[in-house]
Each structure stands twice: as C-alpha cells, then as structure tokens.
Motif scaffolding. Structure first.
Motif, PDB file in Angstrom:
ATOM      1  N   GLY B 119       0.844  -1.196   0.000  1.00 51.74           N
ATOM      2  CA  GLY B 119       0.000   0.000   0.000  1.00 51.74           C
ATOM      3  C   GLY B 119       0.870   1.233   0.000  1.00 51.74           C
ATOM      4  N   MET B 120       0.377   2.311  -0.629  1.00 52.65           N
ATOM      5  CA  MET B 120       1.206   3.498  -0.683  1.00 52.65           C
ATOM      6  C   MET B 120       0.362   4.764  -0.549  1.00 52.65           C
ATOM      7  SD  MET B 120       4.453   4.055  -3.014  1.00 52.65           S
ATOM      8  CE  MET B 120       5.507   5.462  -2.778  1.00 52.65           C
ATOM      9  N   VAL B 121       0.861   5.693   0.246  1.00 52.43           N
ATOM     10  CA  VAL B 121       0.208   6.995   0.394  1.00 52.43           C
ATOM     11  C   VAL B 121       1.176   8.042  -0.124  1.00 52.43           C
ATOM     12  CG1 VAL B 121      -0.867   8.613   1.975  1.00 52.43           C
ATOM     13  CG2 VAL B 121      -1.004   6.181   2.436  1.00 52.43           C
ATOM     14  N   PHE B 122       0.672   8.897  -1.037  1.00 56.69           N
ATOM     15  CA  PHE B 122       1.557   9.861  -1.682  1.00 56.69           C
ATOM     16  C   PHE B 122       1.429  11.240  -1.062  1.00 56.69           C
ATOM     17  CE2 PHE B 122       1.022   6.469  -4.634  1.00 56.69           C
ATOM     18  CZ  PHE B 122       2.227   6.373  -5.274  1.00 56.69           C
ATOM     19  N   GLN B 123       2.443  12.041  -1.313  1.00 57.28           N
ATOM     20  CA  GLN B 123       2.494  13.380  -0.752  1.00 57.28           C
ATOM     21  C   GLN B 123       1.298  14.228  -1.173  1.00 57.28           C
ATOM     22  OE1 GLN B 123       6.095  15.442  -1.637  1.00 57.28           O
ATOM     23  NE2 GLN B 123       5.744  16.947  -0.042  1.00 57.28           N
ATOM     24  N   ASN B 124       0.950  14.151  -2.465  1.00 57.63           N
ATOM     25  CA  ASN B 124      -0.198  14.939  -2.938  1.00 57.63           C
ATOM     26  C   ASN B 124      -1.471  14.098  -2.969  1.00 57.63           C
ATOM     27  OD1 ASN B 124       0.424  13.271  -4.993  1.00 57.63           O
ATOM     28  ND2 ASN B 124       0.744  14.847  -6.539  1.00 57.63           N
ATOM     29  N   TYR B 125      -1.465  13.021  -2.231  1.00 60.76           N
ATOM     30  CA  TYR B 125      -2.591  12.082  -2.059  1.00 60.76           C
ATOM     31  C   TYR B 125      -2.858  11.220  -3.281  1.00 60.76           C
ATOM     32  CZ  TYR B 125      -3.266  15.979   1.126  1.00 60.76           C
ATOM     33  OH  TYR B 125      -3.049  16.984   1.996  1.00 60.76           O
ATOM     34  N   ALA B 126      -2.679  11.789  -4.485  1.00 57.17           N
ATOM     35  CA  ALA B 126      -2.895  11.039  -5.727  1.00 57.17           C
ATOM     36  C   ALA B 126      -4.257  10.362  -5.770  1.00 57.17           C
ATOM     37  CB  ALA B 126      -1.787  10.007  -5.953  1.00 57.17           C
ATOM     38  N   LEU B 127      -5.277  11.050  -5.253  1.00 56.83           N
ATOM     39  CA  LEU B 127      -6.636  10.530  -5.404  1.00 56.83           C
ATOM     40  C   LEU B 127      -7.074  10.806  -6.835  1.00 56.83           C
ATOM     41  CD1 LEU B 127      -8.258  11.789  -2.097  1.00 56.83           C
ATOM     42  CD2 LEU B 127      -7.486   9.483  -2.627  1.00 56.83           C
ATOM     43  N   PHE B 128      -7.705   9.817  -7.472  1.00 58.78           N
ATOM     44  CA  PHE B 128      -8.082   9.993  -8.873  1.00 58.78           C
ATOM     45  C   PHE B 128      -9.226  10.999  -8.965  1.00 58.78           C
ATOM     46  CE2 PHE B 128      -6.738   5.341  -8.941  1.00 58.78           C
ATOM     47  CZ  PHE B 128      -5.409   5.692  -9.046  1.00 58.78           C
ATOM     48  N   PRO B 129      -9.000  12.131  -9.633  1.00 58.29           N
ATOM     49  CA  PRO B 129      -9.997  13.202  -9.610  1.00 58.29           C
ATOM     50  C   PRO B 129     -11.280  12.849 -10.357  1.00 58.29           C
ATOM     51  CG  PRO B 129      -8.171  13.760 -11.061  1.00 58.29           C
ATOM     52  CD  PRO B 129      -7.788  12.504 -10.373  1.00 58.29           C
ATOM     53  N   HIS B 130     -11.204  11.877 -11.287  1.00 64.11           N
ATOM     54  CA  HIS B 130     -12.398  11.566 -12.067  1.00 64.11           C
ATOM     55  C   HIS B 130     -13.250  10.491 -11.413  1.00 64.11           C
ATOM     56  CE1 HIS B 130      -9.210   8.848 -13.183  1.00 64.11           C
ATOM     57  NE2 HIS B 130     -10.093   8.031 -13.724  1.00 64.11           N
ATOM     58  N   MET B 131     -12.841  10.044 -10.231  1.00 65.80           N
ATOM     59  CA  MET B 131     -13.631   9.015  -9.542  1.00 65.80           C
ATOM     60  C   MET B 131     -14.116   9.569  -8.208  1.00 65.80           C
ATOM     61  SD  MET B 131     -11.351   5.595  -9.972  1.00 65.80           S
ATOM     62  CE  MET B 131     -10.571   5.114 -11.490  1.00 65.80           C
ATOM     63  N   GLN B 180      -8.952  14.559   2.297  1.00 67.08           N
ATOM     64  CA  GLN B 180      -8.311  13.834   1.194  1.00 67.08           C
ATOM     65  C   GLN B 180      -7.241  12.898   1.733  1.00 67.08           C
ATOM     66  OE1 GLN B 180      -6.995  16.060  -2.203  1.00 67.08           O
ATOM     67  NE2 GLN B 180      -8.588  17.576  -1.958  1.00 67.08           N
ATOM     68  N   GLN B 181      -6.520  13.383   2.741  1.00 69.67           N
ATOM     69  CA  GLN B 181      -5.474  12.580   3.340  1.00 69.67           C
ATOM     70  C   GLN B 181      -6.041  11.299   3.941  1.00 69.67           C
ATOM     71  OE1 GLN B 181      -2.042  12.940   3.428  1.00 69.67           O
ATOM     72  NE2 GLN B 181      -2.525  10.884   4.072  1.00 69.67           N
ATOM     73  N   ARG B 182      -7.181  11.425   4.602  1.00 61.87           N
ATOM     74  CA  ARG B 182      -7.798  10.231   5.191  1.00 61.87           C
ATOM     75  C   ARG B 182      -8.232   9.247   4.121  1.00 61.87           C
ATOM     76  NH1 ARG B 182     -10.879  11.816  10.443  1.00 61.87           N
ATOM     77  NH2 ARG B 182      -9.540  13.532  11.085  1.00 61.87           N
ATOM     78  N   ILE B 183      -8.796   9.798   3.026  1.00 66.70           N
ATOM     79  CA  ILE B 183      -9.241   8.913   1.945  1.00 66.70           C
ATOM     80  C   ILE B 183      -8.028   8.196   1.341  1.00 66.70           C
ATOM     81  CG2 ILE B 183     -10.382   8.829  -0.296  1.00 66.70           C
ATOM     82  CD1 ILE B 183     -12.204   9.478   2.086  1.00 66.70           C
ATOM     83  N   ALA B 184      -6.948   8.940   1.149  1.00 64.35           N
ATOM     84  CA  ALA B 184      -5.735   8.331   0.590  1.00 64.35           C
ATOM     85  C   ALA B 184      -5.249   7.204   1.502  1.00 64.35           C
ATOM     86  CB  ALA B 184      -4.648   9.378   0.415  1.00 64.35           C
ATOM     87  N   LEU B 185      -5.348   7.441   2.781  1.00 60.98           N
ATOM     88  CA  LEU B 185      -4.941   6.428   3.758  1.00 60.98           C
ATOM     89  C   LEU B 185      -5.853   5.198   3.661  1.00 60.98           C
ATOM     90  CD1 LEU B 185      -2.847   6.278   6.025  1.00 60.98           C
ATOM     91  CD2 LEU B 185      -4.606   7.084   7.594  1.00 60.98           C
ATOM     92  N   ALA B 186      -7.151   5.470   3.611  1.00 59.78           N
ATOM     93  CA  ALA B 186      -8.110   4.368   3.522  1.00 59.78           C
ATOM     94  C   ALA B 186      -7.889   3.580   2.241  1.00 59.78           C
ATOM     95  CB  ALA B 186      -9.532   4.916   3.565  1.00 59.78           C
ATOM     96  N   ARG B 187      -7.554   4.292   1.149  1.00 56.57           N
ATOM     97  CA  ARG B 187      -7.362   3.599  -0.127  1.00 56.57           C
ATOM     98  C   ARG B 187      -6.123   2.717  -0.088  1.00 56.57           C
ATOM     99  NH1 ARG B 187      -6.348   6.903  -5.609  1.00 56.57           N
ATOM    100  NH2 ARG B 187      -4.355   7.140  -4.584  1.00 56.57           N
TER     101      ARG B 187
END
Lengths: 416, 399
Positions: B119-131, B180-187
C-alpha cells in the motif's frame, strides 16, 4: 441593524453595485480600449464582409432589378395557369430592355439555374424582343415552342423573388417550386448532400488518424525530460514553419505513381513495377496529406494536458495492483480526455473546411465541400449558391460544436 | 484487530480464505513456496543496496536495513538524502543499481510494482480526480477481481476506519486537505496490505491537522498491525510517530534507533544537529579514559564529555549539549556537573520555557532552555552567569 432589506449602500448612500461599477469603469475602459484596434480590424475586414456575403445566400435581386416589369407581373401570376397576355407583354418589354442594356446574359443565367435550357431561350428571344408585336404570348410561342413549357415561367417566378430560399434549398439538394413547395432535386442534380457527408466523413477520419498517431507522441513528449521533449516539440512544430502549399506538393512527390514511396515499394517487391499503388489524386492522398498537416493541432493540446497529469496517479494505481493497461485505461486516459476533446474539435473544424490540400491532391473522389464552394465562386460564378453552401457548412460546424458541448462539455476542454 | 491475524498472501496482501494454495497464483513460485523455509524475522530487508541515476553519483550508498513485521519505521533526512529513492525502490518504481531488496525473505527486485501488494500513500494524495471517493477505494479491489458485494463491505469498512463513511459519493476536489489525506490512507489500506509506504503524507497540511493526523496514522498502524515505512523531513513527526527512525544523509543511514535514543544519544554530529535543537562547541580531544574524555575547547576551557565517535587524543571534535540539559540555577545544578562562564545575549520568554541565548566559550549561538518554575530566575542581557551540565549529557562527536 435589522432593516437591511434593500440593496447594500456604500458610505455615501449610492448602491454598492453601482459604486463598484464606477470604480472598475476606468480599468475596464482602458482594457477594452487596448483591444479596440484589433476589434475594429476584425469587424471591418472579417465580420462585415462575411456577413454581407452570407446574405447572398438568401438575397438575389438580379432578376428583379434587371427585369422590373415582369417581376411585378410574375408576382401576380398564380404559377399554374397559363401565362396571361399582360405577363407576356411585360416579359417581352423587359427582354428588349435587357438586350439594350447588355444585361440579358445575367438574367438568362439566373433563370437557367432554376430551369436548364432557359439561357439559350432567353438570349434567342431577346434578340427579337424589340421587334415583337402584340399578342406577345403568341409571339413568344412562335419564337420558340419552349415558351409553352410552364416550367420556364415557373422558373422565372422563382428567380424574380428578391428574397429567396432557393439557394439554401439547392445547397441541400432541394428546390422550390413556383407554388412555394420544397421538393427534392432531380436525381442527377443531387450532389451536395453526398458531398457534405463525404466532407464530414473525411474530417472524421482525419481526426481519428491524427488522434491515433498523435496520442503516443504527446504521451512521449510529456514523459521525457524537459531538454529532450523541447527538442522533439520543435520537430513537431517544424511543419508550421513551412508553407501549406510546399507541404502538400511534397506529398505529391512522395506519393505519386513515380514517387518516392512507390519506387521503394517496387524496389522491395511490395508492388509490381506495372502495378504501382495510386496513393495520390484520390481520397487516400487527401487523407494522408491532411492527417500530416493537422497532426500538430492534435499533439499540442494533448501534450499540454498530459504534462499536467502528475506521475503519482499512475504510480498510485500500480501500487494498488493495477496492471499497466488498467492503469492507463482507468486512470491516465480519463484524465487526458480534455486534451483529446480540444485536439479533436480543433482538427475536425479545420479539416471540415480544408481546401488547398484536397484541391491539389484530391483528384476526383478526394474533393470536399470547400472545393465546391470555390468552384461556385470562381468557376460557375454562382456566388449565391456558394454563400448558401458556406452558410450550411457554418451551421454544421456550429451544430457539432453544440453537440460537443452537450456530450463532453466545453469547459472540459483545454487548449494549453 | 483481527485483520492482522488472518492468513495473507505475503506478496500481494490478499487475505486467503483457505490456508493451502492449490496453485501458484502469482505465477512466481519462489515468492510463496520457498518463503516458509527461511526463518528470518526481518519482514523488509535492504541488502547492500546502491542506487545511481546517472552512473556518476550514488544517491544511495551501500544501504543495509532490516525491519521486523509490525514496525513503524521512519526515514528521516534532508531533501536529496536518498530517503525517497529508498521508498521508491521498495515500492518498485525505481530499480536498485546494486543489491537486493527482500520482502518477507523473498527478493523483489524483479517483481513489478503492481504485483508487490504494497500500500502506498503519496504526498499529494494522488486521489483519482475523475472518480468518487467510493470508486477510488473500490479501484484496488476491482483490479484484484474481488466481487461487488465484497468490495462494498470492504470500502465501507475502510471509510469507517478513517471516519469518512458519509463521503463515499463525493469527488476528491470537494474534500479538504485533511479529508483527502484520510481517503488516501483508507485507499492504501482497503486491500489489506501488510506493508504500507507513506511518502511525506502530511506535508501539505497545516500544523494542527498534521499533529492530529500523526496520531491517527500511528494509532491505525498499531491497531491493524501493519508494517509502515514512512518518509518525512520533519523531525518532530519522525520522533512522535515512529518505533524507529532511520536518519539519512548523503545516501547513507547515519543512525537507526528508537526516537529517544536518537535524541539523547546521537551517534554523530549530523544526527545531533538534525534531530532537535543542539549546541555545539568545537575543540580538540585532550585525553580519553574509558567512557570519559576531556576536550580542550578552542577558547582554552577544558571540559569533560562522553566520547562517542572520537578515538584518539589530538583529534578535532564537536561537543554537543542539548539546550534543555544546560542549567544556570546553581541550586538546580546536579552533583558532578561541569560549570562554565557565560554571558547572556538574549532572553526570550516563551511561556512554558525560557529560551536564553548565551555566549559560551566563544560561541554566540549557545541556547539554554529552562523550564518556567517559581524558583527559576529571569535573566537580563549583559549579565554574567555560570552555567553547567552533566558530563554524560555532553557528547564528543566527530568534527
């Protein structure tokens, strides 16, 4: 302060909105003033001439101004019964006048557009019109039995109207009969719809090809280090610095029967010397040359969008277990869609109105609607039809633009 | 939490329902088959790893690192120290130029990132903006071909875990940085990986939120029993969150130790300077006698210190003393403390502490931190005082 139901007021009691407008007026006026020269230039040399030209699609006073008497008489005629003696008299008088003024050619041409064969009839009759005596209708019948054909008269009635939808109708293979009905053009005269279809098809194919070729290039450009990508970008832009004409003629040298490509095919045994591929002066030639010329317009918007997609998205997708393909298709591709939209729209709109390239390399089946507009401008001198065809093309482009806005969304587009 | 006790594939992190695998589903027999025979307690191991991008400079020099299962390890260091490169090599986005990286005893150098199950969490969260948030979390489960019903359960559980259950239909752009950070963590956790990498995940948050998230991340990591490798350049973050901290500089791990050891017994002057506030006095080793050495400072004073990495008499050394170990109140000075004259240059009242800048042995930047207590005197600039510290708090390090 509970009574603040009205508009907000500034300190001196004027409404805040008006105050704001006043304070911004100066800077706005200055900004507008700076754009004024360009605006004036565009209006004078671009907007006004085009608008004026487009009106020719519906305005045609050639007949009504040159044949004034018969114009009035034709307006009174019901279009189905036999022409009256008064109408015939008006026509004969007008023909004599036109002959004297040497404008009979113009009139004859105009009527000929509505009914073929009218030109010779008019010029022939006009030569004797001055000597004709009453009853004029019989005199006309005597001069040429074609006058007995009601369609000639009907054609004159259509031509005599100053404001006419006849050209617009003709541009979509319809014609207006004397009693005002719109019917399909005769079988052999239906050419425009097919041509519009073919134009849209060519534009679509070129858009598709530029996308297929340009997408990987844009992707490569966006992933390479700055130094290399700048160098490659110059190569992409290089064709812009060469004249369109030169590029098109270069393709002729490449693709013609004795051209570079065919020579290579023969040398490698792909084609026989007596069976060389015909890749030019046909649809293939148009497609190849247009794809090449329009490729940068696809690559640049794609590149500018792709450059902004952070690599961490693809990394994130892979860290979550997605294969390269899934990462591309589910994560990268959706984010490059604004670039695809912009590129496709740009290429399509440019392609649909392409003229020089199809004219030079298109041959018979690679011609587009612009070439036909050009023919009517310079060949047949039917400017009204040219204007109508141009108007229809403009409407098609605007319609596609509207469809695009509905499907993709115009704010979803990034040009750079 | 029970997740940690379930049987999982050691590479991809899937929870396995049946303990015996009927076939080699990863297509790499050595990953799963031979791993059982090796009895190593290191879950992640770097063996003599080197990395160079241009063939001229080594970004990572001969890195050796072992971390056991369940550990929260932080890689700390200034930018360009090689910490992020190490993380990227572990994740599979960079390849090691030399050496081996092992995950649960298996070399993973040749395994592509998407098969590592990290699993990986990125600095800019890297959450997919289109989803949407839900689709983002569902993505790692979809690519693992987990059924829809199962996915929904797991996504919901992961969102509840970070208290974001109500946000499932939002787009990332509609969330605040912390959300966003929490979502990135959950992902990163939704597919139940055993190893999670975090690359400066709190860098973009404001101070208050960052402190809150620090606590939440460590809490979550310990509850789930996952192994975490965390990269940061913020030393406070490293100290508060980690089981152990690896301090990177110049492509080399300078020291790897639990936070308290790192702070109180730095191995070298880089670590001493980098972690927390630190006073240094330059001098020459005068004598060494077991665990005490005498240092002759450049000002002429001779002080006692604990030798850490000085080996011979006559060697240049930097003596390091933490500001809070310095005492000016004679009543509070412990027995055996070493005293030195000092001049007060600046006195700052900071509420809970007093921060005093002193001139000590020619050093104008000598900081003393004293606790605000009723018997603690407030100093005025220009005052001549006597300060002292214990020789054990005073460490002679490399110059």
């Amino acid at each position: 302060m509970t009574e603040t139901t009205g508009p907000l007021l500034a300190a001196d009691g004027t409404p805040l909105k008006r105050k704001l407008a006043q304070s911004l007026f100066r800077s706005r006026a200055r900004a507008f003033g700076l754009t004024l020269p360009l605006l004036a230039f565009i209006i004078v040399v671009f907007v006004i001439p085009i608008a004026q030209f487009l009106t020719q699609a519906v305005v045609d006073d050639r007949y009504s101004s040159l044949m004034p008497k018969s114009t009035i008489a034709l307006a009174e005629w019901d279009g189905v019964s036999e022409p009256s003696e008064a109408l015939a008299a008006a026509v004969v008088a007008d023909l004599a006048l036109a002959k004297e003024n040497k404008t009979i050619g113009k009139v004859a041409t105009r009527v000929n557009r509505e009914k073929s064969g009218a030109r010779s009839l008019f010029t022939k009759t006009a030569r004797r019109a001055a000597k004709m005596e009453a009853p004029f209708l019989d005199a006309l019948y005597e001069r040429d039995k074609k006058w007995r054909d009601i369609e000639i008269w009907q054609g004159m009635k259509v031509a005599s109207k100053k404001y006419t939808a006849a050209y617009l109708a003709a541009s979509v293979d319809r014609k207006i009969t004397a009693d005002g009905k719109i019917v399909r053009q005769d079988e052999q005269r239906r050419i425009h719809i097919t041509l519009f279809q073919k134009t849209i098809w060519i534009a679509f194919l070129v858009t598709l090809f530029t996308f297929l070729l340009g997408y990987p290039v844009a992707f490569l450009l966006s992933t390479l280090p700055m130094r290399t990508s700048n160098l490659l970008l110059i190569l992409v832009l290089l064709p812009f610095w060469t004249s369109l004409l030169v590029r098109t003629t270069a393709w002729i040298a490449m693709l013609q029967g004795e051209g570079v490509l065919n020579d290579l095919f023969v040398a490698f045994g792909i084609a026989g010397d007596d069976a060389r591929f015909s890749m030019i002066y046909n649809l293939t030639g148009t497609l190849i040359a247009m794809t090449h010329i329009l490729l940068p317009f696809m690559i640049l918007p794609l590149y500018s969008v792709m450059k902004t997609i952070p690599p961490s998205y693809t990394r994130a997708a892979k860290s979550m277990g997605a294969t390269d393909w899934t990462t591309f298709w589910r994560v990268y591709f959706p984010q490059s869609v604004p670039g695809i939209g912009a590129g496709a729209l740009l290429v399509f709109i440019l392609a649909i109105s392409f003229y020089i390239t199809p004219a030079l390399v298109g041959g018979q089946d690679g011609q587009m609607i612009s070439n036909f507009i050009d023919y009517h401008m310079r060949g047949s001198l039917n400017w009204n039809l040219a204007a109508a065809l141009g108007g229809v093309l403009l409407v098609i482009v605007l319609f596609l633009f509207w469809v695009y806005d509905r499907v993709v969304g115009i704010d979803n587009m990034k040009l750079g | 939490m029970q997740i940690a006790q379930k049987k999982r594939c050691r590479i991809c992190g899937w929870v396995l329902n049946n303990s015996a695998l009927p076939f080699d589903f990863m297509g790499k027999g050595r990953l799963w088959g031979s791993g059982l025979s090796q009895t190593q307690d290191a879950f992640v191991e770097f063996r003599r790893v080197q990395k160079s991008y241009d063939g001229e400079v080594l970004v990572v020099k001969d890195l050796n690192l072992k971390l056991p299962k369940g550990e929260f390890l932080t890689m700390l260091g200034p930018s360009g120290s090689g910490k992020t490169t190490c993380l990227m090599m572990l994740a599979g986005f960079e390849t090691a130029t030399h050496g081996e990286i092992l995950l649960d005893g298996q070399p993973i150098n040749n395994i592509p990132p998407h098969k590592r199950g990290i699993g990986m969490v990125f600095q800019n969260y890297a959450l997919f903006p289109h989803m949407t948030v839900g689709e983002n979390l569902s993505f790692p489960l979809e690519v693992r071909k987990i059924g829809k019903a199962d996915r929904e359960v797991k996504v919901k559980r992961a969102l509840d875990m970070v208290e974001m259950g109500d946000f499932i239909n939002r787009r990332p752009a509609q969330l605040s940085g912390g959300q966003q950070q929490r979502i990135a963590l959950a992902r990163a956790l939704v597919f139940e990986p055993e190893l999670v990498l975090m690359d400066e995940p709190l860098g973009a948050l404001d101070k208050q939120l960052r402190e809150k998230m620090q606590f939440e991340i460590t809490d979550l990591a310990h509850r789930l029993g996952i192994t975490v490798v965390y990269v940061t350049h913020d030393q406070t973050e490293a100290l508060t969150m980690s089981d152990r901290v690896a301090v990177f500089n110049d492509g080399v791990i300078q020291q790897i130790a639990p936070p308290d050891v790192l702070y109180e017994s730095p191995d070298n002057s880089f670590v001493a300077q980098f972690i927390g506030e630190n006073n240094t006095l330059a001098g020459v080793v005068d004598s060494i006698d077991g665990d005490v050495c005498q240092v002759k400072l450049d000002s002429g004073d001779i002080i006692d210190a604990t030798p850490v990495n000085v080996s011979k008499v006559g060697e240049r050394t930097l003596v390091s003393i933490r500001p809070e170990r310095v005492e000016a109140n004679p009543k509070r000075l412990k027995k055996g403390a070493h005293t030195l004259k000092a001049e007060v240059l600046e006195f700052i009242y900071m509420g809970d502490v007093f921060r005093t800048r002193l001139r000590v042995a020619g050093n104008d930047e000598f900081i003393m931190k004293t606790r605000n207590a009723p018997d603690q005197q407030r100093l005025t600039p220009g005052e001549e005082i006597e300060i002292g510290w214990l020789p054990t708090d005073c460490r002679a390090l490399d110059a």
